[in-house]
Design an enzyme around this catalytic site. Structure first.
Site, PDB file in Angstrom:
ATOM      1  N   SER A 113      -5.654  28.630 -84.525  1.00 14.49           N
ATOM      2  CA  SER A 113      -5.544  27.318 -83.906  1.00 14.49           C
ATOM      3  C   SER A 113      -6.367  27.237 -82.616  1.00 14.49           C
ATOM      4  CB  SER A 113      -4.059  26.986 -83.675  1.00 14.49           C
ATOM      5  OG  SER A 113      -3.868  25.663 -83.270  1.00 14.49           O
ATOM      6  N   ASP A 159      -3.861  20.087 -93.311  1.00 11.84           N
ATOM      7  CA  ASP A 159      -3.645  20.360 -91.889  1.00 11.84           C
ATOM      8  C   ASP A 159      -3.842  19.077 -91.082  1.00 11.84           C
ATOM      9  OD1 ASP A 159      -3.628  21.277 -89.259  1.00 11.84           O
ATOM     10  OD2 ASP A 159      -4.752  23.088 -89.721  1.00 11.84           O
ATOM     11  N   HIS A 180      -0.907  23.409 -90.976  1.00  9.78           N
ATOM     12  CA  HIS A 180      -1.401  24.160 -89.824  1.00  9.78           C
ATOM     13  C   HIS A 180      -0.625  25.464 -89.701  1.00  9.78           C
ATOM     14  CE1 HIS A 180      -3.879  24.133 -86.234  1.00  9.78           C
ATOM     15  NE2 HIS A 180      -2.842  24.535 -85.518  1.00  9.78           N
TER      16      HIS A 180
END
Length: 210
Positions: free
Chosen positions: A108, A160, A191
């Protein structure tokens, strides 16, 4: 000039002769210990260098500022990436690491930062395994740097909502256009660090022979 002690970090020396170093970059709200298990899974016995992001957003550790959800402060991306590159260079010197065998892995926000290191400091890293990463220089075309010889694994989610598939694919294109050897894998979820993609990343790491 950034020094090793400027970042809170964990360093675990290699336990396997000739192993590379994994630079581990955590996601928002995590810390320097979060991705140590990922590093051990990707390359057992490798040296692990895991710093903590120096930006705080509502008490959560991050690598760079954002203006709002999904919108990066690109000037801060550039500045913070330079600080982190300085830390990596200093740590390689202080810990006696081979500077030509450092591979970044992140999730991320950390993965976005790893991508920024590749695009802004192209000779710093020999490879990358990035999960849920998008193009970090939003609205800016990266310089035409030479990433030939750099191997990159990108794992992303088709559903995502944070790092959209378009952003993940744009990053893959930007890296590939600059000569990187990119292997992109997409899972059907959101995610997260998908187990199947992680297994594919382990296989990629074995084949890459860093």
């Amino acid at each position: 000039m950034t020094a090793t002690q400027d970042f809170v970090h964990v360093f675990e020396p290699a336990t396997r002769p000739g192993a590379p170093t994994l630079l581990l970059l955590h996601g928002t709200g995590a810390d320097e210990r979060d991705l140590l298990p990922l590093g051990r899974a990707l390359s057992p016995g490798a040296a692990l260098l895991s710093p903590r992001g120096r930006v705080s957003e509502n008490g959560m550790n991050r690598w760079f500022r954002r203006l709002r959800e999904g919108v990066f402060d690109v000037d801060d991306v550039v500045a913070r990436s330079a600080e982190l590159a300085g830390f990596v260079t200093a740590a390689a010197r202080d810990y006696g690491l081979d500077p030509d065998r450092i591979v970044v892995s992140g999730f991320s926000n950390g993965a976005n930062t790893g991508a920024a290191l590749l695009l802004l400091h192209p000779r710093l890293l020999s490879g990358a395994a990035l999960f849920a990463a998008g193009a970090p220089l939003q609205g800016r075309e990266p310089d035409p740097v030479d990433l030939s010889g750099v191997r990159v694994f990108l794992g992303s989610g088709a559903a995502d909502p944070v790092t959209t598939p378009d952003q993940a694919r744009l990053l893959a294109a930007q890296l590939g256009d600059r000569g990187a050897d990119v292997e992109a894998r997409e899972h059907p979820g959101g995610h997260r660090l998908d187990p199947d993609v992680l297994a594919q990343a382990r296989d990629w790491f074995d084949r890459s022979r860093f």
